[in-house]
Design an enzyme around this catalytic site. Structure first.
Site, short mmCIF file in Angstrom:
data_model
loop_
_atom_site.label_atom_id
_atom_site.label_comp_id
_atom_site.label_asym_id
_atom_site.label_seq_id
_atom_site.Cartn_x
_atom_site.Cartn_y
_atom_site.Cartn_z
N ARG A 21 39.26 -17.95 51.72
CA ARG A 21 40.11 -17.63 52.87
C ARG A 21 40.38 -16.13 53.00
O ARG A 21 41.23 -15.72 53.80
CB ARG A 21 41.43 -18.41 52.78
N LYS A 71 33.25 -23.90 63.18
CA LYS A 71 33.58 -24.89 62.16
C LYS A 71 35.07 -25.16 62.12
O LYS A 71 35.85 -24.22 62.06
CB LYS A 71 33.16 -24.36 60.79
N THR A 72 35.50 -26.36 62.21
CA THR A 72 36.84 -26.81 61.82
C THR A 72 37.01 -28.27 62.18
O THR A 72 36.73 -28.69 63.30
CB THR A 72 38.00 -26.00 62.43
N GLY A 126 38.61 -23.60 55.43
CA GLY A 126 38.63 -24.99 54.93
C GLY A 126 37.33 -25.73 55.16
O GLY A 126 36.57 -25.43 56.07
#
Lengths: 565, 565
Positions: A167, A224-225, A103
């Site tokens: 994904r 990353k998130t 995402g």
């Protein structure tokens, strides 16, 4: 494709698309961000050397992790320190790949810019391949060569649209083979995987695989998130969390002022973050809502949905006595995943619905265990129907589709109606629901995320040049000024544990959950009663990019770093 | 109560509450706004005189308006022009009341600050009464005396919480009597009503009533509504529209980048604005979505819900052929109110449901006319149920509760599924719904709204001192620099027409709808085909308060002023 064109008015840069099929022009704020100067940690601006730390272990089951990563297990973390040799000040040209995985999170483009600039500054003649559409791009060898012209329009911009994301995972032997073929075909010296916990686990598997096959391709990860659940001692925060929380907090603050001005609504705000409640906690610290539900606490206290509803109703009743018939309530997206009885009900429903049809007379309900039946009957009719009717292609109940904020409004309404009849509540309850999610994933990165990501990328470039593999880029000492930030890489195996799936051990980087004895939660817990009744609404306002207010860090980060009381 | 206290960190001002029961501290951005200097139009900074224009008429039915407003009808608008007499440079002390009426809009506090500062600067010893909780505060004589300390913490801040607002109207003879009593009791020289079309109509009735009773109390209006539907030649825009649209556009822009990065969702964004579609149009001009529905156009073209669905499906199919399976669609909150067949269906349903019960077998449906039955059957089951079950206390269908964006997602899904079976659509459609509303009503006012509101308030002060009544504060020439803005008052009766209700003529200020031959719509119409297929997404980013990007005006305003091609 032209990188910039000066036209009339506010049109000054064209963002070239991945496909070249379209180009979009920029707003003035986007334009103003393009040339925003990014400071670098001092260690990256001067000659440095890479120093190894002690041998590492694993977050759990080291013996299993060693079996899964025989080449990489135990390798030390690395730290960049000033060095007069200048050995990594300039190096040979490299061929490096980069991929965005999972995402969106604000700042991804700046990680790529950082890698690009490191190569430009220190490894002249290098080539940076941007794999398109996530890990699938690696497997299919779908890439774009990132040039100065290509990268420029994405500097300090939100989104992942420079090379897009995906994904897919590289899991099967065939998929690893495809990745190898790409590495060989492009003669890759290195690959940077920008992603969350799963993607970084995947990066480590890839690093192990390449190493075991004696490929020269090093693999690094990058944290990353927006969810903020990928972190450790050496990785203080994942990028994107700062910006996303600030965007949500802006909206929450506005809604708070609205609630207070209108005086008649309870706003139930669901916030993104399914696995961990960091976003909700951070937004609470930024805005001081009347009620904040933290999934990890609900789970630790083994609370039921009725407990949660009662807590909400209790606060609403107390506020009514004080004359306040309005408020703001924050709810993490994954709340109901934390409630054991709901999980039990879902499991039973899936089992029953797989074999029986739902009869009008409700006979199917007799197959539920008594606690699950009781819970089912407690649910608002709309939620009951949703559970029974909207199932996924495998026939399973879709928990993700439940709009928790609406469910809680209905449950609070029912509870308050009962209390009203008993005389314990005399006011009128009106709920308004909100979900803040997609708005935050692709905002223009805050100054913090822009700078942090650039350092993560620039540092990754240095680690690649030094020959490191299986590390996650780590930038630390974040409470200090940027010049003093530390730069290095943490052994990915040191972050790993195993989970048993289908009879096999699988490596995982455990998600960092909200710790109930951690500083952010404790700060929140010490304040929430005051916030519940005394309306300490805090309105952070829109993210500012210039001026003294533009460089604030998140409360979570500051508290975890011990930099704030 | 203390107006400010300097504490550690980012706490520097305490916002005193209306009730004094709580105090909230400020964020750094809120704090930074407190002392933001507001420029004034030159005419207000120097000696000026008030010049009357020609006698006015009405927007329609002047003879009826004259009957309703015998004292005020025909009075000229007033304009402030430089004058060496300095007659309004200083005056006697005045007793002035101010009230906020209706929904929140960013900038309301600055109107009050402007009135306050005018009185401080030019009418020493004046008293400003803030009526609390809207017009009810006038009737009940509930007020707070606004002091420098009281006003300061609200300068340039969002919300209406300084004195709160309300939706009551002063309508019956008893209510007018109450208002008179308050005016007499407080010896009011003037009253400023800050509100939308209804509130300004009410202000004019009050002005007429006071004048007819020979009370000295003058009444002025002030144009407030984020919806942007209160405007005329002399009132170029209502305040709050600028900020609200910028907040929504920030979110829309972020969602667009997300859509492009992810590549698999259509985001259906419903925007506040029930009566007119100005907000949706402005947001479209700011962000360039793939599809924008404008209620006024749907009505003018007498479109059906099927037409609207087909248009959406057409664009989605065309985009699929180009390889784009994502997009952003803007929908005004009031869309279905513009669709004649939906209004007809609702009317029939209300009639049927008042007399019959809804039988399971669906026999009740036979009472619908064929077109209404056809439309009902076209609606997604969830919407059908909502219409039948969730009725208001009078048993009426609650149109306002329909989540139009979700309805359109379901209808598009069904339509696209049919096209898929026919081979005309091959991709997969996934919709995501959003509603942006409450987030925008109480944001920190943009520089434009902050300055505009301050001038509206400051100018109202000058008009009151000059003895004017029945005018709405008007600030014009907004495309020029602030120094060159014009300041005056427009005769409220000149904005009025009548509507026949219950056999009587009632005065109304007609809502300004989106004009299909107006510059904003024409600009949009000229671009929308390009935006539909070519992804010209524009990401305005968060509102900035400093720097060159902080003073942008809305497209609607600029286009209507002819200042932009």
């Amino acid at each position: 494709m032209a990188a910039s064109l000066v036209a009339n008015g506010n049109i000054a840069a064209v963002k070239p698309s991945v496909t070249g099929r379209f180009a979009s022009v920029y707003s003035e704020v986007q334009n103003s961000r393009l040339d925003h100067a990014l400071p670098l940690p001092s260690v990256l601006k001067n000659p440095f050397k890479v120093v190894d730390g002690p041998a590492s272990s694993a977050a759990g089951h080291p013996e299993e992790i060693e079996k899964l990563f025989p080449c990489l297990f135990g390798q030390p973390s690395a730290m960049l320190v000033p060095g007069d040799s200048g050995e990594f000040k300039s190096g040979p040209s490299l061929k490096i790949g980069v991929v965005l995985s999972g995402g969106q999170a604000p700042g991804g483009h700046n990680v790529i810019s950082g890698i690009f600039d490191y190569l430009q500054d220190h490894c002249k003649g290098s080539t940076l391949y941007g794999f398109r559409g996530g890990p699938a791009g690696i497997m299919k060898c779908k890439y774009v060569i990132l040039t100065s012209e290509y990268v420029y329009p994405y500097r300090n911009q939100g989104g992942f649209d420079m090379i897009c994301s995906g994904r897919d995972k590289i899991e099967t032997p065939e998929q690893f083979k495809q990745a190898e073929e790409t590495a060989l075909k492009l003669d890759l010296d290195g690959l940077v995987v920008i992603g969350g916990d799963d993607s970084n686990t995947n990066a480590c598997l890839l690093a192990e695989n390449f190493r075991s096959k004696n490929l020269k391709t090093r693999v690094l990860g990058c944290p990353k998130t927006i969810d903020g659940d990928l972190k450790s001692k050496e990785v203080p925060i994942s990028f994107g969390f700062d910006t996303a929380c600030k965007i949500y907090a802006e909206m929450i603050g506005n809604v708070m002022i609205d609630a207070r001005s209108t005086g008649k609504y309870y706003h139930f705000v669901r916030l993104m973050g399914r696995a961990a409640s960091h976003i909700t906690l951070e937004c609470a610290l930024q805005t001081h809502p009347n009620i904040t539900l933290i999934g990890e606490e609900v789970a630790a206290k083994k609370q039921t949905l009725k407990n949660v509803t009662d807590y909400i109703a209790d606060v609403i009743c107390k506020r009514a006595e004080l004359g306040y018939n309005y408020g703001v309530i924050l709810i993490p997206e994954g709340l109901i995943d934390f409630i054991p009885e709901v999980q039990q009900l879902i499991a039973e429903l899936n089992e029953i619905l797989a074999h029986d049809t739902v009869d009008e007379a409700g006979l199917w309900k007799k197959k539920l265990t008594p606690p699950s039946l009781q819970l089912f009957d407690l649910l608002p009719p709309a939620i009951q129907e949703q559970l029974l009717l909207e199932r996924d292609p495998h026939g399973n109940v879709q928990v993700a589709k439940i709009e928790t904020e609406k469910m809680l409004i209905q449950m609070a309404e029912t509870e308050l109606e009962q209390r009203k009849q008993g005389g314990a509540y005399k006011a009128q309850f009106k709920g308004q629901s909100h979900f803040f999610g997609y708005e935050g994933r692709c905002g223009l990165p805050s100054n913090f995320d822009a700078t942090y990501c650039y350092a993560l990328g620039y540092g990754a470039g240095a680690l690649l040049l030094s020959g490191k593999t299986g590390l996650i880029s780590s930038v630390g000492n974040l409470a200090a000024s940027v010049g003093e930030w530390t730069v290095g890489g943490t052994a990915l195996t040191s972050l790993m544990d195993v989970e048993r799936r289908h009879g096999k051990f699988k490596p995982v980087i455990k998600k960092a959950m909200v710790e109930l004895d951690g500083a952010p939660f404790k700060k929140f817990a010490s304040m929430r009663e005051e916030w519940a009744l005394k309306n300490r609404y805090f309105c952070p306002g829109p993210i500012q990019f210039v001026g003294p207010v533009s460089d604030q860090l998140s409360h979570t980060l500051l508290l975890e770093l011990g930099a704030q009381a």
